[in-house]
Write a protein that holds these residues in place. Structure first.
Motif, mmCIF file in Angstrom:
data_model
loop_
_atom_site.group_PDB
_atom_site.id
_atom_site.type_symbol
_atom_site.label_atom_id
_atom_site.label_comp_id
_atom_site.label_asym_id
_atom_site.label_seq_id
_atom_site.Cartn_x
_atom_site.Cartn_y
_atom_site.Cartn_z
ATOM 1 N N ARG A 19 -19.297 -4.023 2.713
ATOM 2 C CA ARG A 19 -19.509 -2.903 3.708
ATOM 3 C C ARG A 19 -19.225 -3.829 5.325
ATOM 4 O O ARG A 19 -20.229 -4.271 5.704
ATOM 5 N N SER A 20 -18.266 -2.751 6.157
ATOM 6 C CA SER A 20 -17.943 -3.648 6.986
ATOM 7 C C SER A 20 -18.710 -4.436 8.345
ATOM 8 O O SER A 20 -18.262 -5.377 8.991
ATOM 9 N N ASP A 42 -15.921 0.497 11.709
ATOM 10 C CA ASP A 42 -14.697 -0.490 11.328
ATOM 11 C C ASP A 42 -13.354 0.286 12.647
ATOM 12 O O ASP A 42 -13.589 1.164 12.669
ATOM 13 N N ILE A 75 -10.143 0.784 -0.646
ATOM 14 C CA ILE A 75 -10.130 0.942 0.823
ATOM 15 C C ILE A 75 -8.982 1.815 0.805
ATOM 16 O O ILE A 75 -9.372 2.737 1.758
ATOM 17 N N TYR A 115 -9.161 5.971 2.489
ATOM 18 C CA TYR A 115 -8.702 6.192 3.211
ATOM 19 C C TYR A 115 -7.453 7.500 3.014
ATOM 20 O O TYR A 115 -7.671 8.547 4.061
ATOM 21 N N THR A 171 -12.682 3.100 9.945
ATOM 22 C CA THR A 171 -13.264 4.542 10.728
ATOM 23 C C THR A 171 -13.498 5.377 11.290
ATOM 24 O O THR A 171 -13.528 6.509 11.274
ATOM 25 N N ARG A 202 -20.659 0.579 7.362
ATOM 26 C CA ARG A 202 -19.745 0.574 7.090
ATOM 27 C C ARG A 202 -18.343 1.421 8.430
ATOM 28 O O ARG A 202 -18.213 1.921 8.883
ATOM 29 N N ASN A 223 -19.967 9.339 9.021
ATOM 30 C CA ASN A 223 -19.295 8.349 8.154
ATOM 31 C C ASN A 223 -20.770 7.284 8.549
ATOM 32 O O ASN A 223 -21.453 6.950 9.552
ATOM 33 N N SER A 232 -12.437 -1.391 5.208
ATOM 34 C CA SER A 232 -14.032 -0.733 4.965
ATOM 35 C C SER A 232 -14.654 -1.762 3.850
ATOM 36 O O SER A 232 -15.189 -0.750 3.008
#
Length: 635
Positions: free
Chosen positions: A148-149, A449, A419, A423, A452, A447, A440, A175
């Protein structure tokens, strides 16, 4: 360092010039290959502020094509791109590996220092989003934890300062599991970023994308100005918009009177009554969290059907009732996590990625059938039940699931497809449901980034000790270097707690039945929030050092230069022995005069910009306590 993004693009994208990304192909580095590959370039104007450039490279032997989709911004010194790889040949490609979506060197004029300004990720601690400043004198390497980013170790936005010359802010849009390295060599800095692991062949006709990369260049010797330029860039180009403006982050209320039970005991009637009660205070949304579905929280994740024992007629009666009092509805989902024995687990086991011994599986968003079902089902629920804010949580680390599913010659492909599917899912929800807001949440803000935040807002930015005010102040301080649109929860009906939770949004989360006196105070706080919420969309200035201790002051300023106004939030923490602080305000015109209102006392005074910049002395006689100060430039 570069003065503008256009010059940087010209110097890095042209026939015969190595682009700012890299890879290995059939064991050879891209710097040896690209000079012999076919190159093409085309451009088109997207709108008044964005120019799109498409740079294409193709191997004449295997017909592997690289397509770099780049956007050059005219209103900011910024550029961003996504690199895609496609196999146009009839056979599988050789191994493509070590793909770096960013691989470039930044060179300064002299031999001064490079300083990295970054932040920690979220890990449900008081240190979440804490700013970190590091002198780069060796190789630095960072990656999030578990896929998780923004999980734990690193936030996917960071500011590289060439001291005295300006710098560049780097944003990563991925992400999943990304990584970055920074290595100094005399007057240059070598920066790489991309997926942490790629080692795969592509089948005929197959295409993959890589992380989005963003660079924003800034000048001068004050790195905070770079951060503020970045905040405005994010608001303009990577924030959900409504009527041409960044979306108002919701002011919501959530029933937490059953504690860890979440919404397991929620019913149609008690949620309507709860929403109507807080609507009288001006709250805008009713938030129903985990537990409204069959099987309840936590073992019901995978049953995305409204439970009949609490909501016999679905959620529509709730959304209809609160709409009459001016409220919208926030509903929690966690579609990627699938518990053993739930509907998804039973009916579509082939859609689930599993690990031995784990009761939890991962819905594979790279599976076209699973993705199609999820889009249709969730979008249908949004429309049928009258959901205004779709809240997506993600309480698991997906990396081990992805990697376990990969074969030796396809390492990274499961993560890429998941991923990409995420999106597509979010984009479809937004396209099909006009006015929808996506929240989110991934165990809090794990997560976050560039991709997101372009599609969602984090309404619960950390799972740290719900409602603890001093930690919330520290989180607001750290996250606002990068993100202007976050929110968290307030569990107590008092000024100190509410202001500690305030950011662009806030959620009231009563853990008991607040009294009429409590609600009167809440009405006052809500009114105060609505008067100042627009300031959170301005420039951010820290006025004290960052701290997580309880024996200090912490203060920060939000400034709207377009309105010639701003505010200061200051907190004296419970164990702080010092009652007075001098706060040096930023961003002001030194020769101008400012009307300064101390909201807690009602006192208004006139100061020059220079006096405020030299230091505004403020006092709090008790601890803990808070101050809200609003200022306006006089004509």
């Amino acid at each position: 360092m570069y003065n503008d993004a256009e010059t940087w693009v010209v110097n890095h994208f042209a026939r015969g010039i190595l682009p700012p990304f890299s890879f290995k192909y059939a064991g050879k580095p891209s710097e040896q290959l690209l000079k012999d590959w076919r190159f093409s370039h085309r451009a088109r104007q997207l709108d008044d502020t964005r120019m799109e450039h498409i740079f294409t490279y193709e191997d004449p032997k295997t017909r592997l094509q690289i397509r770099c989709e780049l956007i050059l911004f005219k209103d900011f010194p910024a550029v961003e791109w996504v690199v895609k790889f496609k196999n146009n040949g009839k056979e599988d490609t050789p191994i493509l590996e070590d793909v770096h979506a960013l691989d470039t060197r930044f060179t300064r004029k002299g031999r001064g220092d490079f300083v990295l300004h970054r932040a920690l990720g979220s890990s449900a601690t008081k240190k979440d989003f804490a700013p970190v400043d590091e002198l780069i004198n060796h190789v630095l390497y960072y990656a999030p934890v578990g896929g998780r980013s923004s999980n734990t170790t690193i936030f996917p936005f960071f500011n590289i300062e060439a001291t005295g010359e300006g710098g560049v802010i780097v944003g990563i849009g991925w992400s999943g599991q990304w990584a970055t390295s920074l290595a100094k060599n005399l007057s240059s800095l070598h920066v790489r970023a991309g997926m942490e692991l790629t080692h795969l062949k592509l089948h005929s006709g197959e295409e993959i994308r890589t992380p989005r990369t963003m660079l924003l260049f800034w000048q001068g010797d004050d790195y905070i100005q770079g951060h503020n330029m970045f905040r405005q860039f994010i608001l303009k180009h990577h924030t959900l918009m409504r009527d041409g403006k960044p979306v108002n982050v919701p002011l919501a209320c959530m029933d937490r009177r059953h504690g860890g039970e979440e919404a397991n005991k929620a019913t149609e009637q008690d949620q309507i009554e709860f929403g109507e009660r807080y609507a009288r205070c001006g709250v805008e949304y009713l938030w129903i969290d985990a537990g409204w579905f069959e099987g309840r929280w936590p073992s019901g994740v995978g049953n995305w059907f409204v439970r009949k024992d609490g909501f016999p007629n679905g959620l529509r009666p709730v959304s209809a009732a609160i709409k009459k009092v001016g409220m919208g509805l926030v509903i929690w989902f966690e579609p990627e996590r699938v518990h053993h024995g739930t509907w998804l687990d039973r009916e579509h086991p082939d859609w689930i990625l599993r690990l031995p011994g784990s009761p939890t599986g991962l819905l594979n968003l790279g599976n076209p059938e699973a993705l199609h079902w999820l889009i249709e089902h969730i979008s249908g629920m949004i429309q049928k039940e009258g959901i205004n804010i779709y809240r997506q949580d993600f309480n698991m680390d997906p990396l081990s699931y992805w990697r376990a599913a990969d074969s030796a010659d396809r390492q990274g492909i499961t993560e890429i497809r998941h991923i990409e599917g995420l999106y597509v899912f979010w984009d479809e929800l937004l396209a099909r449901n006009q006015g929808l807001i996506i929240d989110n949440c991934a165990s809090g803000g794990r997560r976050l980034d560039l991709e997101t935040i372009s599609r969602s807002v984090p309404l619960w930015r950390t799972d740290y000790h719900y409602g603890e005010p001093n930690g919330q102040q520290s989180h607001t301080y750290g996250v606002n270097f990068y993100l202007p649109t976050t929110s968290t929860g307030c569990l107590y009906p008092n000024t100190y707690s509410f202001r500690s939770a305030m950011n662009a949004g806030v959620c009231l989360c009563p853990t008991y039945d607040w009294s009429d006196a409590d609600l009167e105070q809440v009405c006052h706080l809500v009114e105060e929030f609505k008067r100042v919420r627009h300031f959170f969309y301005g420039d951010f200035y820290p006025l004290t050092p960052h701290s997580i201790t309880d024996d200090t002051w912490i203060a920060y300023q939000f400034h709207r230069e377009d309105l010639r106004q701003g505010m200061v939030l200051a907190f004296r923490r419970p164990k702080c022995p010092v009652s007075t602080a001098s706060l040096k305000l930023k961003g002001l015109l030194l020769t101008a005069r400012y009307d300064v209102r101390f909201e807690d006392s009602g006192v208004t005074r006139i100061f020059t910009g220079k006096e405020l910049a030299d230091g505004l002395d403020v006092t709090m006689d008790k601890a803990p306590d808070s101050l809200l100060i609003i200022y306006s430039q006089l004509p």
